[in-house]
Write a protein that holds these residues in place. Sequence first.
Motif, mmCIF file in Angstrom:
data_model
loop_
_atom_site.group_PDB
_atom_site.id
_atom_site.type_symbol
_atom_site.label_atom_id
_atom_site.label_comp_id
_atom_site.label_asym_id
_atom_site.label_seq_id
_atom_site.Cartn_x
_atom_site.Cartn_y
_atom_site.Cartn_z
ATOM 1 N N LEU A 42 36.680 -2.800 6.210
ATOM 2 C CA LEU A 42 38.005 -2.807 6.821
ATOM 3 C C LEU A 42 38.247 -1.451 7.469
ATOM 4 C CD1 LEU A 42 40.040 -4.542 3.963
ATOM 5 C CD2 LEU A 42 39.262 -5.572 6.101
ATOM 6 N N ALA A 43 38.701 -1.457 8.702
ATOM 7 C CA ALA A 43 39.005 -0.213 9.410
ATOM 8 C C ALA A 43 40.465 0.149 9.156
ATOM 9 C CB ALA A 43 38.732 -0.374 10.903
ATOM 10 N N GLY A 44 40.678 1.068 8.219
ATOM 11 C CA GLY A 44 42.041 1.485 7.901
ATOM 12 C C GLY A 44 42.827 0.380 7.238
ATOM 13 N N THR A 45 44.111 0.320 7.546
ATOM 14 C CA THR A 45 44.972 -0.722 6.999
ATOM 15 C C THR A 45 44.679 -2.036 7.733
ATOM 16 O OG1 THR A 45 46.711 0.846 6.397
ATOM 17 C CG2 THR A 45 47.365 -1.458 6.710
ATOM 18 N N GLY A 46 44.308 -3.048 6.973
ATOM 19 C CA GLY A 46 43.955 -4.322 7.594
ATOM 20 C C GLY A 46 43.757 -5.393 6.549
ATOM 21 N N ARG A 47 43.251 -6.537 6.993
ATOM 22 C CA ARG A 47 43.039 -7.660 6.083
ATOM 23 C C ARG A 47 41.878 -8.507 6.547
ATOM 24 N NH1 ARG A 47 47.697 -10.550 4.659
ATOM 25 N NH2 ARG A 47 48.854 -8.608 4.995
ATOM 26 N N ALA A 48 41.300 -9.244 5.611
ATOM 27 C CA ALA A 48 40.199 -10.154 5.910
ATOM 28 C C ALA A 48 40.178 -11.234 4.832
ATOM 29 C CB ALA A 48 38.866 -9.415 5.960
ATOM 30 N N THR A 49 39.412 -12.291 5.107
ATOM 31 C CA THR A 49 39.345 -13.435 4.197
ATOM 32 C C THR A 49 37.934 -13.582 3.655
ATOM 33 O OG1 THR A 49 41.129 -14.589 5.347
ATOM 34 C CG2 THR A 49 39.661 -15.927 3.988
ATOM 35 N N ALA A 113 43.684 -7.452 1.483
ATOM 36 C CA ALA A 113 44.385 -6.544 2.390
ATOM 37 C C ALA A 113 44.256 -5.117 1.882
ATOM 38 C CB ALA A 113 45.857 -6.930 2.507
ATOM 39 N N SER A 114 44.094 -4.176 2.808
ATOM 40 C CA SER A 114 44.044 -2.757 2.460
ATOM 41 C C SER A 114 45.244 -2.043 3.054
ATOM 42 C CB SER A 114 42.750 -2.118 2.985
ATOM 43 O OG SER A 114 42.698 -2.176 4.398
ATOM 44 N N THR A 115 45.792 -1.107 2.286
ATOM 45 C CA THR A 115 46.867 -0.249 2.750
ATOM 46 C C THR A 115 46.449 1.185 2.492
ATOM 47 O OG1 THR A 115 48.525 -1.939 2.213
ATOM 48 C CG2 THR A 115 49.317 0.315 2.560
ATOM 49 N N VAL A 116 46.124 1.923 3.545
ATOM 50 C CA VAL A 116 45.618 3.278 3.410
ATOM 51 C C VAL A 116 46.790 4.246 3.310
ATOM 52 C CG1 VAL A 116 44.235 5.084 4.500
ATOM 53 C CG2 VAL A 116 43.546 2.691 4.688
ATOM 54 N N PRO A 117 46.823 5.097 2.263
ATOM 55 C CA PRO A 117 47.902 6.070 2.133
ATOM 56 C C PRO A 117 47.925 7.048 3.308
ATOM 57 C CG PRO A 117 46.652 5.880 0.088
ATOM 58 C CD PRO A 117 45.886 5.135 1.136
ATOM 59 N N ALA A 118 49.086 7.630 3.556
ATOM 60 C CA ALA A 118 49.260 8.500 4.721
ATOM 61 C C ALA A 118 48.348 9.719 4.673
ATOM 62 C CB ALA A 118 50.724 8.936 4.819
ATOM 63 N N VAL A 150 31.857 -6.331 -2.426
ATOM 64 C CA VAL A 150 32.048 -4.922 -2.124
ATOM 65 C C VAL A 150 32.964 -4.795 -0.904
ATOM 66 C CG1 VAL A 150 30.908 -2.764 -1.471
ATOM 67 C CG2 VAL A 150 29.786 -4.336 -3.052
ATOM 68 N N VAL A 151 34.005 -3.990 -1.045
ATOM 69 C CA VAL A 151 34.947 -3.752 0.048
ATOM 70 C C VAL A 151 34.912 -2.266 0.390
ATOM 71 C CG1 VAL A 151 37.331 -3.931 0.848
ATOM 72 C CG2 VAL A 151 36.418 -5.635 -0.749
ATOM 73 N N VAL A 152 34.608 -1.960 1.652
ATOM 74 C CA VAL A 152 34.599 -0.577 2.138
ATOM 75 C C VAL A 152 35.749 -0.423 3.124
ATOM 76 C CG1 VAL A 152 33.309 1.226 3.328
ATOM 77 C CG2 VAL A 152 32.105 -0.391 1.838
ATOM 78 N N VAL A 153 36.623 0.546 2.842
ATOM 79 C CA VAL A 153 37.755 0.836 3.717
ATOM 80 C C VAL A 153 37.507 2.200 4.359
ATOM 81 C CG1 VAL A 153 40.250 1.127 3.882
ATOM 82 C CG2 VAL A 153 39.288 -0.473 2.201
ATOM 83 N N ARG A 154 37.504 2.240 5.677
ATOM 84 C CA ARG A 154 37.320 3.520 6.375
ATOM 85 C C ARG A 154 38.686 4.073 6.771
ATOM 86 N NH1 ARG A 154 32.475 4.815 10.415
ATOM 87 N NH2 ARG A 154 31.489 4.584 8.368
ATOM 88 N N ALA A 155 39.057 5.184 6.130
ATOM 89 C CA ALA A 155 40.310 5.843 6.457
ATOM 90 C C ALA A 155 40.167 6.598 7.775
ATOM 91 C CB ALA A 155 40.707 6.806 5.337
#
Length: 262
Positions: A42-49, A113-118, A150-155
């Motif tokens: 996930l690129a930053g704040t986003g969602r996927a199924t 869903a990902s929510t990236v802190p400020a 595995v979920v990778v979130v790129r801030a």
Amino acid sequence: MIVGVARGVLVPALLALASASAGASGARPPVALTASPAHLELAGTGRATVRVTNSGTNPVVLDVRRAGFALDLRGRPKIVGQHDVRRTAAGWLGFRPRTLSLRPGATGSVTIASTVPARAEPGDHDALVLFTTRRRVTDGLAVRLRMGVVVVVRAPGTVVHRVALQALRVTRNGRVRVLELVVANRGNVTESVGRARGTVSLFRGGRRLARLVGQPRDFRPGTKGLVQFRYRGPAHGPVTARVELTPESGGRILTRAFRLRL
């Protein structure tokens, strides 16, 4: 006891990127789960199924949870506490539903869903979303399976690629000598080394004795790990080992020479 098959990340007491065998008979196992995709970015704040399919013979109820994720030196994955790893994304993830009921052959979906802190540190942060079957007893056999995605979130922010070749050592696996290259990922994104992108050439007196190809590996940001090279040749004694490593992210080829005794 855990009986079943999972395609994704199979999680018994420890984590293993493998499938559990259902036996040699070829019959369908009581529980067989498939997650697609098994690795989510996930690129930053986003969602996927994520779609989960039950190919077993029994209906299942799955509890969906999140957990921290880490790799040991040899790349074996494991579950860790959300606060036990520095760059975890576990606290950033939410998902619905939290429970899935699947009859044999059925497929269900979970939205992650990902929510990236400020003030999040730029780069990759990862976690696991775990799917755990509720325990069933069939013919006296307790059946339970846990599978992870595995979920990778790129801030957002500056991406840093910085990989170092630190050491090379010789170990034994039975009669096979194994060269283990210690690699440090000092950047802020996961670095992958695919098959044939890591090589070791062994030299003595200016003559090349062998060229070894390493096993593929991922290196999480801020961690160390090993790339293994198996040597089955007859040489013994001192050699010069010239290492070449090319991360899949591109950039320059990393090279270093080591003196070894086989």
